[in-house]
Design a protein around this motif. Structure first.
Motif, PDB file in Angstrom:
ATOM      1  N   ASP A  52       0.828  -1.203   0.000  1.00 22.16           N
ATOM      2  CA  ASP A  52       0.000   0.000   0.000  1.00 22.16           C
ATOM      3  C   ASP A  52       0.867   1.260   0.000  1.00 22.16           C
ATOM      4  O   ASP A  52       2.101   1.188   0.048  1.00 22.16           O
ATOM      5  N   ASP A  53       0.212   2.413  -0.048  1.00 22.44           N
ATOM      6  CA  ASP A  53       0.930   3.685  -0.122  1.00 22.44           C
ATOM      7  C   ASP A  53       1.757   3.968   1.128  1.00 22.44           C
ATOM      8  O   ASP A  53       2.706   4.742   1.081  1.00 22.44           O
ATOM      9  N   ALA A  54       1.402   3.352   2.241  1.00 23.29           N
ATOM     10  CA  ALA A  54       2.151   3.538   3.486  1.00 23.29           C
ATOM     11  C   ALA A  54       3.349   2.595   3.579  1.00 23.29           C
ATOM     12  O   ALA A  54       4.095   2.628   4.558  1.00 23.29           O
ATOM     13  N   GLY A  55       3.525   1.733   2.579  1.00 21.94           N
ATOM     14  CA  GLY A  55       4.656   0.801   2.573  1.00 21.94           C
ATOM     15  C   GLY A  55       4.387  -0.513   3.267  1.00 21.94           C
ATOM     16  O   GLY A  55       5.296  -1.324   3.406  1.00 21.94           O
ATOM     17  N   GLN A  56       3.144  -0.761   3.688  1.00 17.67           N
ATOM     18  CA  GLN A  56       2.817  -2.035   4.325  1.00 17.67           C
ATOM     19  C   GLN A  56       2.494  -3.080   3.258  1.00 17.67           C
ATOM     20  O   GLN A  56       1.995  -2.754   2.184  1.00 17.67           O
ATOM     21  N   TYR A  57       2.763  -4.334   3.587  1.00 17.04           N
ATOM     22  CA  TYR A  57       2.563  -5.439   2.660  1.00 17.04           C
ATOM     23  C   TYR A  57       1.320  -6.231   3.050  1.00 17.04           C
ATOM     24  O   TYR A  57       1.057  -6.456   4.237  1.00 17.04           O
ATOM     25  N   TRP A  58       0.596  -6.670   2.021  1.00 19.25           N
ATOM     26  CA  TRP A  58      -0.680  -7.360   2.207  1.00 19.25           C
ATOM     27  C   TRP A  58      -0.795  -8.525   1.243  1.00 19.25           C
ATOM     28  O   TRP A  58      -0.310  -8.457   0.109  1.00 19.25           O
ATOM     29  N   LEU A  59      -1.468  -9.573   1.680  1.00 20.53           N
ATOM     30  CA  LEU A  59      -1.963 -10.607   0.786  1.00 20.53           C
ATOM     31  C   LEU A  59      -3.433 -10.261   0.574  1.00 20.53           C
ATOM     32  O   LEU A  59      -4.202 -10.176   1.536  1.00 20.53           O
ATOM     33  N   VAL A  60      -3.811 -10.019  -0.687  1.00 21.00           N
ATOM     34  CA  VAL A  60      -5.142  -9.491  -0.983  1.00 21.00           C
ATOM     35  C   VAL A  60      -5.816 -10.327  -2.063  1.00 21.00           C
ATOM     36  O   VAL A  60      -5.250 -10.546  -3.143  1.00 21.00           O
ATOM     37  N   ILE A 125      15.821  -4.462  -7.683  1.00 20.96           N
ATOM     38  CA  ILE A 125      15.151  -4.301  -8.958  1.00 20.96           C
ATOM     39  C   ILE A 125      13.653  -4.387  -8.691  1.00 20.96           C
ATOM     40  O   ILE A 125      13.205  -5.235  -7.905  1.00 20.96           O
ATOM     41  N   GLU A 126      12.903  -3.482  -9.325  1.00 24.60           N
ATOM     42  CA  GLU A 126      11.451  -3.521  -9.149  1.00 24.60           C
ATOM     43  C   GLU A 126      10.883  -4.681  -9.958  1.00 24.60           C
ATOM     44  O   GLU A 126      11.142  -4.816 -11.152  1.00 24.60           O
ATOM     45  N   VAL A 127      10.117  -5.532  -9.282  1.00 25.94           N
ATOM     46  CA  VAL A 127       9.491  -6.673  -9.935  1.00 25.94           C
ATOM     47  C   VAL A 127       8.137  -6.257 -10.518  1.00 25.94           C
ATOM     48  O   VAL A 127       7.862  -6.478 -11.685  1.00 25.94           O
ATOM     49  N   ARG A 128       7.305  -5.636  -9.673  1.00 25.06           N
ATOM     50  CA  ARG A 128       6.003  -5.133 -10.122  1.00 25.06           C
ATOM     51  C   ARG A 128       5.361  -4.305  -9.029  1.00 25.06           C
ATOM     52  O   ARG A 128       5.587  -4.540  -7.846  1.00 25.06           O
ATOM     53  N   ASP A 129       4.580  -3.349  -9.426  1.00 24.24           N
ATOM     54  CA  ASP A 129       3.708  -2.592  -8.520  1.00 24.24           C
ATOM     55  C   ASP A 129       4.386  -2.178  -7.213  1.00 24.24           C
ATOM     56  O   ASP A 129       3.810  -2.323  -6.138  1.00 24.24           O
ATOM     57  N   GLY A 130       5.600  -1.688  -7.278  1.00 21.85           N
ATOM     58  CA  GLY A 130       6.294  -1.260  -6.070  1.00 21.85           C
ATOM     59  C   GLY A 130       6.873  -2.388  -5.236  1.00 21.85           C
ATOM     60  O   GLY A 130       7.325  -2.159  -4.120  1.00 21.85           O
ATOM     61  N   LEU A 131       6.862  -3.594  -5.762  1.00 22.33           N
ATOM     62  CA  LEU A 131       7.452  -4.750  -5.070  1.00 22.33           C
ATOM     63  C   LEU A 131       8.842  -5.000  -5.647  1.00 22.33           C
ATOM     64  O   LEU A 131       8.991  -5.183  -6.851  1.00 22.33           O
ATOM     65  N   ASP A 132       9.831  -4.995  -4.773  1.00 19.87           N
ATOM     66  CA  ASP A 132      11.221  -5.120  -5.200  1.00 19.87           C
ATOM     67  C   ASP A 132      11.798  -6.490  -4.892  1.00 19.87           C
ATOM     68  O   ASP A 132      11.309  -7.209  -4.020  1.00 19.87           O
ATOM     69  N   ALA A 133      12.883  -6.768  -5.584  1.00 21.81           N
ATOM     70  CA  ALA A 133      13.729  -7.922  -5.265  1.00 21.81           C
ATOM     71  C   ALA A 133      15.080  -7.378  -4.837  1.00 21.81           C
ATOM     72  O   ALA A 133      15.668  -6.528  -5.524  1.00 21.81           O
ATOM     73  N   LEU A 134      15.567  -7.828  -3.699  1.00 20.52           N
ATOM     74  CA  LEU A 134      16.919  -7.522  -3.266  1.00 20.52           C
ATOM     75  C   LEU A 134      17.873  -8.325  -4.147  1.00 20.52           C
ATOM     76  O   LEU A 134      17.752  -9.552  -4.239  1.00 20.52           O
ATOM     77  N   ILE A 135      18.788  -7.650  -4.808  1.00 24.67           N
ATOM     78  CA  ILE A 135      19.763  -8.331  -5.663  1.00 24.67           C
ATOM     79  C   ILE A 135      20.858  -8.887  -4.758  1.00 24.67           C
ATOM     80  O   ILE A 135      21.541  -8.122  -4.059  1.00 24.67           O
TER      81      ILE A 135
END
Length: 178
Positions: A52-60, A125-135
């Motif tokens: 979300d915009d606050a940086g929290q992660y959700w399973l939706v 690297i951004e994977v999608r929709d603001g979700l990143d992967a740590l390289i």
């Protein structure tokens, strides 16, 4: 979902709860502190992972949403390969710990942050929709070895190119560059 797409485009349910699910810095998914050993289950969860915009992660899903804990990034980049696109441009593609491939470029930026206390780089690297992967570190070292040295005021910048986009991996001060 070989390219890591997720499900979206629907309204989130109003009610939610906290799921006792965490994604550790090394990419391990846990439930109640125990690793989730079924790779396919983690892949399934990743398809409904949102931020979300606050940086929290959700399973939706359309019927339910639950907050989860992510220590750093929800994915890790565990492999990199170089190729060329249809236009002959060099591309760098990364495989995540959940076997999704993402190609660095305009829609999938590489960024590097630094720990303010240690100066240690943290590449993503951004994977999608603001979700990143740590390289992961070995992949980052490979990126640095492939980088071009660009003279800048006070030193050099290390840049990498993929799919026509350029990404700065960091700067080396002039005294360290000599």
């Amino acid at each position: 979902m070989r390219t890591g797409e997720g499900l979206s485009g629907f309204d989130w349910p109003e009610t939610y709860r906290d799921f006792d699910i965490a994604i550790l810095r090394d990419g391990t998914w846990t439930y109640q502190g125990d690793p989730i050993r079924r790779h396919k289950l983690c892949q399934l969860f990743a398809t409904v992972l949102q931020r979300d915009d606050a940086g929290q992660y959700w399973l939706v899903t359309p019927g339910e949403r639950g907050r989860i804990t992510v220590e750093d990034a929800p994915f890790t980049a565990v492999e990199m390969r170089e190729d060329h696109d249809e236009q002959g441009r060099k591309t760098l593609s990364f495989r995540t710990n959940l076997d999704y491939w993402v190609t660095a470029g305009e829609d999938h930026a590489i960024r590097v942050t630094e720990n303010p206390e240690t100066g240690e780089p943290a590449p993503y690297i951004e994977v999608r929709d603001g979700l990143d992967a740590l390289i992961l570190r070995p992949i980052f070292y490979d990126l640095v070895a492939r980088a071009k040295e660009i003279p800048v005021s006070g030193g050099i910048a290390l840049e990498i190119e993929s799919a026509g986009s350029r990404f700065c991996l960091g700067r080396v001060p002039a005294a360290a560059a000599d």
